[in-house]
Design an enzyme around this catalytic site. Structure first.
Site, PDB file in Angstrom:
ATOM      1  N   HIS B 125      39.016  28.898  29.681  1.00 50.96           N
ATOM      2  CA  HIS B 125      39.050  28.342  31.027  1.00 50.96           C
ATOM      3  C   HIS B 125      38.322  26.988  30.982  1.00 50.96           C
ATOM      4  O   HIS B 125      37.434  26.787  30.152  1.00 50.96           O
ATOM      5  CB  HIS B 125      38.299  29.331  31.923  1.00 50.96           C
ATOM      6  CG  HIS B 125      38.382  29.058  33.397  1.00 50.96           C
ATOM      7  ND1 HIS B 125      37.601  28.102  34.009  1.00 50.96           N
ATOM      8  CD2 HIS B 125      39.118  29.630  34.369  1.00 50.96           C
ATOM      9  CE1 HIS B 125      37.861  28.113  35.314  1.00 50.96           C
ATOM     10  NE2 HIS B 125      38.780  29.026  35.556  1.00 50.96           N
ATOM     11  N   ASP B 203      32.188  34.445  27.692  1.00 52.00           N
ATOM     12  CA  ASP B 203      32.596  34.293  29.086  1.00 52.00           C
ATOM     13  C   ASP B 203      33.274  35.603  29.476  1.00 52.00           C
ATOM     14  O   ASP B 203      34.408  35.864  29.106  1.00 52.00           O
ATOM     15  CB  ASP B 203      33.561  33.104  29.213  1.00 52.00           C
ATOM     16  CG  ASP B 203      34.189  33.033  30.598  1.00 52.00           C
ATOM     17  OD1 ASP B 203      33.796  33.824  31.485  1.00 52.00           O
ATOM     18  OD2 ASP B 203      35.081  32.183  30.790  1.00 52.00           O
ATOM     19  N   GLN B 206      36.554  37.737  33.229  1.00 49.81           N
ATOM     20  CA  GLN B 206      37.632  38.715  33.375  1.00 49.81           C
ATOM     21  C   GLN B 206      37.233  40.057  32.791  1.00 49.81           C
ATOM     22  O   GLN B 206      37.524  41.112  33.367  1.00 49.81           O
ATOM     23  CB  GLN B 206      38.905  38.205  32.657  1.00 49.81           C
ATOM     24  CG  GLN B 206      39.490  36.934  33.216  1.00 49.81           C
ATOM     25  CD  GLN B 206      40.094  37.106  34.595  1.00 49.81           C
ATOM     26  OE1 GLN B 206      40.534  38.187  34.978  1.00 49.81           O
ATOM     27  NE2 GLN B 206      40.105  36.039  35.359  1.00 49.81           N
ATOM     28  N   LYS B 229      34.779  38.430  41.156  1.00 51.45           N
ATOM     29  CA  LYS B 229      35.904  39.100  40.490  1.00 51.45           C
ATOM     30  C   LYS B 229      35.650  40.596  40.324  1.00 51.45           C
ATOM     31  O   LYS B 229      36.557  41.360  40.047  1.00 51.45           O
ATOM     32  CB  LYS B 229      36.169  38.466  39.119  1.00 51.45           C
ATOM     33  CG  LYS B 229      36.657  37.015  39.208  1.00 51.45           C
ATOM     34  CD  LYS B 229      37.178  36.539  37.871  1.00 51.45           C
ATOM     35  CE  LYS B 229      37.120  35.035  37.694  1.00 51.45           C
ATOM     36  NZ  LYS B 229      38.175  34.301  38.410  1.00 51.45           N
ATOM     37  N   CYS B 367      43.536  26.754  35.419  1.00 55.01           N
ATOM     38  CA  CYS B 367      42.325  26.104  34.902  1.00 55.01           C
ATOM     39  C   CYS B 367      42.236  26.243  33.391  1.00 55.01           C
ATOM     40  O   CYS B 367      41.146  26.455  32.841  1.00 55.01           O
ATOM     41  CB  CYS B 367      41.056  26.667  35.564  1.00 55.01           C
ATOM     42  SG  CYS B 367      41.001  26.367  37.324  1.00 55.01           S
TER      43      CYS B 367
END
Lengths: 153, 409
Positions: B125, B203, B206, B229, B367
């Protein structure tokens, strides 16, 4: 089955689908006087416009390459037809009128020559899609002004 | 496969799912961008505002103490969620982007030396690209990009080759791609990076939604994610970092709450995590995040993962049958995020037509422009799933996509 999408016919009128599928002006001009790129960084749409001027400085021909949705391709194609034979000042005035139409759905300043752009007025119901319709115009105006790149942001 | 929990029951927890969009039931397939909020999260925030709200860490009164306790309870909940060994290793940020910028600024400028390198992957991202470019340009750090295979998996041999010269100080890679759904082999990445003397940050924006994250088992050095999220509020994210690294790192932002003492000549810093939490934080959002974590824990990651796997299998089977569709990413290990294009229709046109049927998907470059370029694309449409997503909703998506294709043919 496709008739279930009747409620998007205001946006995707037949003329838009047609110009989106089979654009007439979607090519780079071999002989051109000016070119500019337009870019919508939020959605990734890109367009490049090439312009050839007549000796009297009106627009002789416009070609474009677009990577974008049906709306942006159709808008570029209808734009290329509409601005042919127009002066720079006329074209800029047209863009202002067109932008107003795309935002509001009505165009008191639109003259008869702009009638072929009327099918794009449906975008005003879809705020996130207005920029799809105006991006090619931003690129054209940048080409007229001699600016290399522009953005619909 | 039967779904091991009652989706209908879960859907009742989310008030927004009763909405109709243009007269049609909402089919929300954009949880990967941001998830909807259960009633318990909404209530926790409203209740805090109605009964006990005050600023935290500073008021000597009942309201402030109550609110401080509630906010700090979230830190304990996050530590437990991620199996952190020390609650001081949990730093609250605005979002994952804030966490990555914190590490890029503080660890990047404070610990990494000019001439060292940072490795990212070709499926990041923008939030895991741009902070490192800024570090490269301001601090003389080299930025290296580990390639992906055509299946959308990290090319492990190429990744390892990037570390061979020993210059890499930090590897910062997604734990699950927001475009391809690929889950990266975190333990192997850590083993390889550590063997070459590099620290590892994941990261998890998700991944945190899709599987249990155990930072001690992963063995990584930093891990970040964002609350919105995970069915929590916007405006609150999490950075977990190893305590010894956090101790070594200088503060990122200066201000109130992050100091020990201040004179005009010199200030000294508060202990971790407060050293990294300048200013009044997202108090209500923090309280909401605790409710979201409790909610997720009450369902359980095993049940969520099984539900998601069933949805993903069903979606791939149904969508693959659509003429002219291309689905991007065929990783062995993948989560409930599916990017696709139709040959006859641009992704934005697809999204607009789906929207008119009450179906929310994302369309665009997600993104992740460099990844789009790697795939030879400008944009895709993306359907992503949550705990409340049903098999029937996926059927509605597939049926509608067939009609979208007809419309543009």
């Amino acid at each position: 089955m496709a008739e279930a999408f009747d409620d998007v016919r205001d946006l995707y009128q037949e003329v838009i689908l047609d110009h989106g599928r089979h654009p007439r002006h979607a090519q780079r001009l071999e002989d051109f006087d000016s070119t500019a790129k337009g870019d919508n960084p939020m959605c990734g749409d890109r367009v490049q416009v090439w312009v050839k001027f007549s000796p009297d400085t009106t627009i002789a021909a416009t070609g474009f390459e677009a990577r974008g949705c049906a709306i942006s391709v159709a808008s570029a194609d209808l734009m290329a037809e509409t601005v042919q034979g127009r002066s720079k000042a006329d074209t800029k005035a047209m863009f202002e009128a067109f932008r107003e139409m795309a935002r509001t759905g009505v165009c008191p300043a639109c003259d008869a020559a702009m009638e072929r752009l009327a099918p794009l007025s449906g975008v005003h119901e879809y705020p996130s899609r207005v920029k799809c319709a105006t991006l090619p115009w931003h690129a054209l105006i940048a080409a007229l002004d001699g600016t290399k790149e522009t953005s619909s942001e | 496969m039967t779904i091991p929990f009652d989706v209908a029951r879960i859907r009742e927890d989310f008030p927004i799912l009763r909405q109709t969009i243009r007269g049609k039931p909402l089919v929300y397939l954009d949880s990967g961008a941001s998830a909807q909020k259960p009633r318990v999260v909404i209530d926790a925030m409203v209740n805090a505002m109605e009964t006990q709200y005050a600023n935290i860490h500073r008021g000597l009164h009942w309201m402030s103490e109550r609110t401080t306790d509630a906010y700090e309870a979230t830190r304990d909940a996050v530590a437990a969620l991620m199996n952190a060994s020390d609650r001081a290793e949990i730093i609250f940020t605005g979002n994952s982007t804030g966490a990555m910028n914190l590490v890029a600024h503080s660890y990047g400028r404070g610990v990494l030396k000019p001439g060292q390198a940072v490795v990212i992957s070709a499926m990041e991202h923008h939030s895991n690209i741009v902070p490192w470019q800024m570090l490269r340009d301001s601090h003389g750090i080299e930025l290296r990009v580990a390639p992906i295979t055509d299946a959308g998996e990290l090319d492990m041999a190429a990744f390892e080759a990037l570390l061979q010269d020993g210059k890499v100080g930090l590897v910062s890679i997604t734990h699950m791609s927001n475009v391809l759904g690929t889950v990266t082999p975190a333990e192997r990445i850590v083993q390889i990076a550590h063997a070459h003397g590099a620290k590892v940050m994941f990261d998890g924006s998700q991944a945190i939604v899709h599987r249990r994250i155990d930072v001690q088992a992963l063995g990584c050095d930093f891990y970040c994610w964002t609350g919105h999220k995970l069915y929590g509020p916007t405006g609150i994210g999490v950075l977990w970092g190893r305590r010894e690294l956090l101790e070594e790192m200088p503060p990122f932002m200066g201000g109130g709450d992050m100091i020990s003492s201040v004179t005009y000549e010199k200030s000294t810093w508060a202990q971790v995590p407060h050293k990294f939490e300048a200013g009044t934080p997202a108090i209500l959002e923090g309280i909401g995040l605790k409710a979201a974590i409790d909610y997720v824990q009450s369902i359980g990651y095993d049940a969520m993962a099984a539900h998601e796997a069933a949805l993903t299998d069903h979606a791939i089977a149904r969508l693959s049958a659509i003429e002219g569709i291309r689905i991007y990413g065929r990783a062995q290990d993948r989560g409930g995020v599916i990017s696709f294009t139709l040959d006859k229709a641009h992704a934005h046109d697809v999204a607009t037509l789906l929207d008119r049927q009450g179906i929310a998907v994302r369309a665009g470059h997600h993104c992740a422009e460099p990844l789009m370029r790697r795939l030879g694309l400008d944009s895709t449409a993306r359907a992503s799933f949550g705990v409340y997503t049903t098999l029937e909703e996926i059927d509605v998506l597939a049926d509608t996509l067939n009609r979208v294709r007809e419309f543009f043919t």
